[in-house]
Enzyme design. Structure first.
Site, PDB file in Angstrom:
ATOM      1  CE  LYS A  80      31.071  58.617  45.501  1.00  0.00           C
ATOM      2  NZ  LYS A  80      29.743  58.424  44.895  1.00  0.00           N
ATOM      3  CD  GLU A 114      34.915  69.279  47.767  1.00  0.00           C
ATOM      4  OE1 GLU A 114      35.589  70.034  48.467  1.00  0.00           O
ATOM      5  OE2 GLU A 114      34.132  68.422  48.242  1.00  0.00           O
TER       6      GLU A 114
HETATM    7  N1  HSE Z   1      28.623  56.455  40.424  1.00  0.00           N
HETATM    8  C1  HSE Z   1      28.708  57.484  41.366  1.00  0.00           C
HETATM    9  C2  HSE Z   1      27.349  57.721  41.988  1.00  0.00           C
HETATM   10  C3  HSE Z   1      29.202  58.738  40.723  1.00  0.00           C
HETATM   11  O1  HSE Z   1      26.353  57.266  41.420  1.00  0.00           O
HETATM   12  O2  HSE Z   1      27.276  58.335  43.047  1.00  0.00           O
HETATM   13  C4  HSE Z   1      29.449  59.850  41.694  1.00  0.00           C
HETATM   14  O3  HSE Z   1      30.518  59.575  42.524  1.00  0.00           O
END
Ligand code: HSE
Ligand code: NDP
Length: 436
Positions: free
Chosen positions: A205, A129
């Site tokens: 992501k 998650e």
């Molecule tokens: N480096 C990532 C960001 C961390 O700034 O969103 C969170 O996934």
């Protein structure tokens, strides 16, 4: 019941936050999980480094395999990052029959297909998650909450560091590098911050979100990825003038013949909720055929917001540890033998609108030349801004907004516009989505 023993790999921002959340809310978490959760052992390569958490009661290991090999540990939380040692440790934990929780989107995006297949063979869970949008439970939403829907598209601000930078550039006129350094100090950025500013982290992501939304395999190498480093203060101002904000979006859209997978800067109408998501906050809009558009908002990075997601996964794993593996929620939402082969589409086939910034010679006929080229590709113009030349300059900025068109047509027009002798600098285009 005996407490469940958890082994932590990594005690940095997310590892430290996880220790703190479990220490503070342990009692309530036990009431939810049905058993207490105890961090029995934690790996760090530098045990003397100052930490954001209190480590009393936790056995420290300077070799990560001491955690993975420990027969008492039932769940391994991988909070190291990267795809080398993290992959070995996660596969090692699975081989030893341990459940895994990870915040590592790079690992899942690149090696998730292999990891989930191995986990299914061994009957263990891999929960992730925290890998997408920090504290927002978007994986849970897509895998479970929206399971009755055919997901049509999703679009999100899914990198906190990038949004933090764009917001500070717009609101405070601050310099890119200066804001990035602050994001690093606050623990938001990746170990290599080019992952944040070049869109790689968001592409990791988006790979995960698209797989879960559409039931397709993880295909990171098919995501179009463009970062925010070419956006200037000028672009931010022109966008505002035209009623838009520039956001760095991850977009996955189902089309008849495939799926668009793209991460790039995007003009979004200023009235849209997504345009008003500022700082380190993330937000994801998901459009399902039954529910319509839905929006999920929250902190996208940082110690405790991310720990919130890690601990939620630990609770989920503990609750389902005794369930028959066949009856658990599949790792990627769809049953592994029911994945679709809907192909990712090339960018040339994507349909979107555009913002185009040119620097042109200040003489009659230039605007008409550009307009003619756009018309030649059947690209309709929505708005134009032409600025006065600054004192002593003979070039002027010329900004166009277009209606929606296929990217291949826009590219063809752009090539011809770039070749005009009145165009004095390489043009810069930003895609535009109304998100209707
Ligand atoms: N480096 C990532 C960001 C961390 O700034 O969103 C969170 O996934
Ligand atoms: P940190 O750099 O703060 O912590 C990483 C930890 O892992 C540290 O304990 C570090 O050791 C250890 N470590 C790093 N590299 C190695 C290596 N090669 N070998 C052994 N140990 C190593 O990272 P974060 O906590 O920020 O991130 C951890 C994971 O969580 C990453 O996958 C990241 O993408 C993800 N994530 C991070 C978020 C955030 O807001 N920071 C949000 C969501 C996900 P040492 O202490 O000795 O330096």
């Amino acid at each position: 019941m005996e407490p469940v023993k958890v082994g932590l790999l990594g005690l940095g921002t997310v590892g430290g936050g996880t220790v703190n959340v479990l220490a503070r809310n342990g009692e309530e978490i036990a009431r939810r999980a049905g058993r207490a959760l105890v961090i029995a052992k934690a790996f760090t390569r530098s045990p003397d480094k100052p930490r954001i958490c209190d480590l009393s009661g936790i056995e420290l290991a300077t070799d990560p395999w001491q955690v993975v090999d420990d027969p008492e540990i039932a769940i391994v939380a991988e909070l190291i990052g990267g795809t080398d040692i993290a992959r070995e440790l996660v596969l090692g934990a699975i081989e030893r029959g341990k459940h895994v929780v990870t915040a590592n989107k790079a690992l899942i995006a690149l090696h998730g297909n292999e990891i989930f297949a191995r986990a299914s063979e061994k009957g263990v869970m891999v929960a992730f998650e925290a890998a997408v949008a920090g504290g927002i439970p978007i994986i849970k939403v897509l895998r479970e909450g929206l399971a009755g829907n055919r997901i049509e598209w999703l679009a999100g601000i899914i990198n906190g560091t990038g949004n933090f930078i764009l917001t500070a550039m717009r609101d405070q006129g601050r310099d890119f590098d200066d804001v990035l350094a602050e994001a690093q100090r606050l623990g938001y950025a990746e170990a290599d911050p080019t992952f944040d500013v070049e869109g790689i982290d968001a592409a990791h992501k988006l790979t995960i979100l698209a797989a879960i939304a559409f039931g397709i395999p993880l295909q990171f190498d098919r995501v179009y990825t463009e970062g925010i480093t070419r956006i200037t203060q000028e672009d931010v101002r022109y966008a505002e003038e035209l009623g838009y904000r520039i956001k760095h979006l991850g977009i996955a859209r189902r089309r008849e013949n495939g799926v668009e997978l793209r991460v790039h800067p995007c003009l979004v109408p200023a009235r849209r909720l997504l345009a008003n998501v500022d700082g380190v906050m993330n937000a994801v809009v998901v459009k399902g055929d039954a529910v319509g558009p839905t929006l999920y908002y929250g902190p996208g990075a940082g110690a405790e917001p991310t720990a919130s997601a890690v601990v939620a996964d630990l609770v989920d794993v503990v609750r389902t540890m005794t369930a028959d593996p066949e009856n658990r929620v599949p790792h990627l939402a769809f049953q592994p033998d029911a994945l679709s082969d809907l192909p990712p589409l090339p960018m040339a086939a994507v349909e979107t609108a555009y913002y185009l910034r040119l620097r042109v010679a200040d003489r009659p006929g230039v605007l008409a030349d550009v307009a003619r080229i756009l018309a030649g590709e059947n690209i309709s113009i929505e708005a134009v801004i032409q600025k006065e030349p600054q004192l002593g300059q003979t070039d002027v900025p010329l900004i166009f907004l277009t209606h929606r068109v296929q990217e291949c047509a826009f590219d063809a027009a752009l090539e011809r516009i770039t070749a005009l002798d009145s165009v004095k600098a390489p043009p810069y285009r930003i895609r535009l989505e109304t998100l209707e």
